[in-house]
Scaffold this active site. Sequence first.
Site, PDB file in Angstrom:
ATOM      1  N   TRP A  39      -1.669   4.000  17.574  1.00 27.98           N
ATOM      2  CA  TRP A  39      -3.015   4.169  18.148  1.00 27.98           C
ATOM      3  C   TRP A  39      -3.974   3.055  17.709  1.00 27.98           C
ATOM      4  O   TRP A  39      -5.116   3.019  18.127  1.00 27.98           O
ATOM      5  CB  TRP A  39      -3.590   5.536  17.741  1.00 27.98           C
ATOM      6  N   ASP A  40      -3.476   2.134  16.873  1.00 28.79           N
ATOM      7  CA  ASP A  40      -4.345   1.067  16.362  1.00 28.79           C
ATOM      8  C   ASP A  40      -4.977   0.245  17.495  1.00 28.79           C
ATOM      9  O   ASP A  40      -5.966  -0.453  17.291  1.00 28.79           O
ATOM     10  CB  ASP A  40      -3.566   0.142  15.417  1.00 28.79           C
ATOM     11  N   GLU A  86      -2.787  11.571   8.046  1.00 28.03           N
ATOM     12  CA  GLU A  86      -1.347  11.848   7.990  1.00 28.03           C
ATOM     13  C   GLU A  86      -0.906  12.596   6.734  1.00 28.03           C
ATOM     14  O   GLU A  86       0.263  12.938   6.623  1.00 28.03           O
ATOM     15  CB  GLU A  86      -0.577  10.527   8.064  1.00 28.03           C
ATOM     16  N   LYS A 141      -5.989  11.167   3.953  1.00 28.71           N
ATOM     17  CA  LYS A 141      -5.567   9.771   3.838  1.00 28.71           C
ATOM     18  C   LYS A 141      -6.638   8.862   4.445  1.00 28.71           C
ATOM     19  O   LYS A 141      -6.926   7.795   3.944  1.00 28.71           O
ATOM     20  CB  LYS A 141      -4.260   9.605   4.608  1.00 28.71           C
ATOM     21  N   GLN A 142      -7.211   9.328   5.561  1.00 26.09           N
ATOM     22  CA  GLN A 142      -8.159   8.470   6.281  1.00 26.09           C
ATOM     23  C   GLN A 142      -9.099   9.319   7.109  1.00 26.09           C
ATOM     24  O   GLN A 142      -8.905  10.525   7.241  1.00 26.09           O
ATOM     25  CB  GLN A 142      -7.384   7.523   7.184  1.00 26.09           C
TER      26      GLN A 142
HETATM   27  C1  BGC Z   1      -2.067   5.056   9.428  1.00 23.37           C
HETATM   28  C2  BGC Z   1      -2.099   5.213  10.939  1.00 23.37           C
HETATM   29  C3  BGC Z   1      -1.840   3.864  11.573  1.00 23.37           C
HETATM   30  C4  BGC Z   1      -0.547   3.274  11.051  1.00 23.37           C
HETATM   31  C5  BGC Z   1      -0.292   1.896  11.590  1.00 23.37           C
HETATM   32  C6  BGC Z   1      -0.767   4.422   9.011  1.00 23.37           C
HETATM   33  O1  BGC Z   1      -0.776   4.210   7.636  1.00 23.37           O
HETATM   34  O2  BGC Z   1      -2.187   6.294   8.816  1.00 23.37           O
HETATM   35  O3  BGC Z   1      -3.337   5.705  11.363  1.00 23.37           O
HETATM   36  O4  BGC Z   1      -1.755   4.002  12.952  1.00 23.37           O
HETATM   37  O5  BGC Z   1      -0.616   3.180   9.661  1.00 23.37           O
HETATM   38  O6  BGC Z   1      -1.312   1.023  11.257  1.00 23.37           O
END
Ligand code: BGC
Length: 801
Positions: free
Chosen positions: A355-356, A494, A616-617
């Site tokens: 999704w980046d 995540e 995590k984010q």
């Molecule tokens: C993040 C995701 C991201 C992925 C790729 C993961 O560590 O939690 O949000 O899409 O890395 O960058």
Amino acid sequence: MSEWKITYDAWDPEQQPLREALCTLGNGHFATRGAFEEENADEQVHYPGTYLAGGYNRLVSTVSGEKIENEDLVNWPNWLPLSFRVAGEEWFSLSKVQVLEFIQELDMKQGLLTRTIRFQDTAQRETLLVSRRFVSMANPHLAAQAWELTPLNWSGEIEIRTALDGRVINSGVARYRSLESRHLEPIKADQLDEDTIYLVAQTTQSKLRMAQAARTTVYYDGKRQEVPRQSIVEPDYAEQVLRVSCSQKQAIAVEKVVLIYTSRDFAISEPLLEACEKIERLGGFDQLLASSRRAWLRVWKRCDLEMACNQEVQPVLRLHVFHLLQTVSANTVGRDVGVPARGWHGEAYRGHIFWDELFIFPFLNLRLPDLTIALLMYRYRRLPEARYAAVEAGYRGAMYPWQSGSNGREESQIIHLNPKSGRWVPDNTFLQRHINAAVAYNVWQYYQATHDREFLTFYGAEVIFEIAQFWSTIAIFSQEKGRYEIRNVVGPDEYHTEYPGSEAPGLNNNAYTNVMAVWVIQCALKVSKMLDTSRVAELMDKCSISTEDLERWQHISQRMYVPFIGESNVIAQFEGYEQLDEFPWEEYKAKYGEAMRLDRILESENDNVNKYKASKQADVLMLFYLFSSEELTSTFERMGYGFKPETIPDNIAYYEARTSHGSTLSKIVHSWVLARSDRKRSWTNFEIALMSDVEDIQGGTTSEGIHLGAMAGTVDLVQRCYTGLEIRDKVLWFNPVLPDEIECLNFQIRYRSHWLSLNFTHDKMVITFDKGWSKQVKIGVQGQVYTFKTGEKREFDIKRD
Ligand code: BGC
């Protein structure tokens, strides 16, 4: 760092993996890490890697008796090898000499990597080596290296070795090393003529073929020299050793020019034939560099963000734009590739597409819209696979995978190695269905920036409709709640993939997912009213969407469930979040620092991050990142919730205190959502995000590939967030709040067929329209709307609060 350059002035083997990633050169077709040309991969210091945009291969590995298949971004034959030795002695390596002077410089303006080293060998011979390298932005198949070697206190015979090495494997990421890694099978290698060798290799499963041809020439005093050569050719390796006499203080020049063609290229007959035929037509290094430099200058003219007033931020921001454009560029247009989360710079996340895109497209939409189309077409072409995935999972419409690679099937790994504990643990992050909202959101944002009705009509709308249909079938009406809910998913955070103690993966009613589902459905309903009736009828037929479906869409968009924490105004990340334990932040921060991968740490301590209020984010906060408070309020109102913008700061504070920033994307979102309420904290977050790759703040992840989402996200913070750039109600709005640290800012954008130059200072803003062919455009500055015609220029006073 200086305006356009990143310079390393000492040789530091420990830093080399990071530098290799940061000094990667690419052109949107392929990329090569900034590894030294004289070194082979050694799993610690050096890892030369060459990656093709969208060059994947699948391999089956056995882990604990189970077979698992992974699709990797293939490390292709190494075209770099170039080394020398005094005849009959050891080959040159920095580890075997005394380094007297070392300067490595990445010149982003012209896409050139230079290394200057003065060294002394064990026989006290002192030598100066200047090495230059580029991957051509002008010719997507071309790369070249040039050496200038000067014996400073000696004369004698040397041997120069040049090679194409197909014996490489994928071993760039330590935690993948126990998995199968041999992706290439040799096809052929040979000498084409006196100064050119070639090599052909093919991937074992995807049968993607690559041909490389390398021409190596020697110059002395500017004149080409015929020198004796010896070739060694094996099926997966082609080498030439050239014998050259050197005289003290007289430089000899060596040039290695390489062409790379693959079976996916267009306008070709056959890769090897093209590489061999075309290499004969090429001029010398300087001439080829000049055309690549011109291509870069054209790119920079459109894509630079200039802030002469801040010499610390400026070069890093440029580095981010540089790596973005090396990953995807005009050379990508027409190719069937998506934008990978980690660039084509390393093997982490296997080159997959996540999704980046959400963080990356806003920069491209406003500058290189044809490139966004190319990347959206990557998604469009995988719509049939997404439809299949939806049906397989018991839904309708289209369900895109969390990680996407070659054909659009789910590429997420099912187990992953926790390097901290050495244990393989289940990976349920594939349940991040919110990727589907991101795909639809990106189509809509592209349309907003370009007003490209043809794309929306013939491609975009279909993607939006199919995704809306997916959301409308994964959402189930709960009699108990009197609302729709979405169960068994994972949100952007995540760390939380299941309820503590639960056997089954997945969480219920992730607020971000539910609100995004409503947004997509709303968007689909809006698009169905915008398109001509005949096209809507065609699409409804093609996607099997009935009038009853549309009624259900309406209903869901009004009755979706969103959890809140108790009676408060704080949105709950997911249903049941408040029952989780508080996490002992101070204790862990003291031990592991600010940015922690708590999932790995806790698993290694036989604990489980799912138990805690620890993210995590950014997850809930993504809503404030993607939408203005007006948009959000209206979506909540439609759902029957009285969400008030005044409560946003409470939401931010709540989650800020419970987030470990284990993803580099997190700081981008935090910086953004704080930009208007707390400039200081917004800036601190921005600075951390800005430095995340340059300083490798996650300790070792950047060397495995840059974080393209975070790189593009920082650029977007400057271009949209700090300028208040927003497209709303057919108006391009600006409401600048430049941070104190950015006193001036200049850049160009393309908005709905117009090029606009924008100049900002803290109290002024100048908008200049290029002469163009589109109709008038409405631009709003701090609440007031103006009509602009082509060729116009206007200046505005900016009020600061
Ligand atoms: C993040 C995701 C991201 C992925 C790729 C993961 O560590 O939690 O949000 O899409 O890395 O960058």
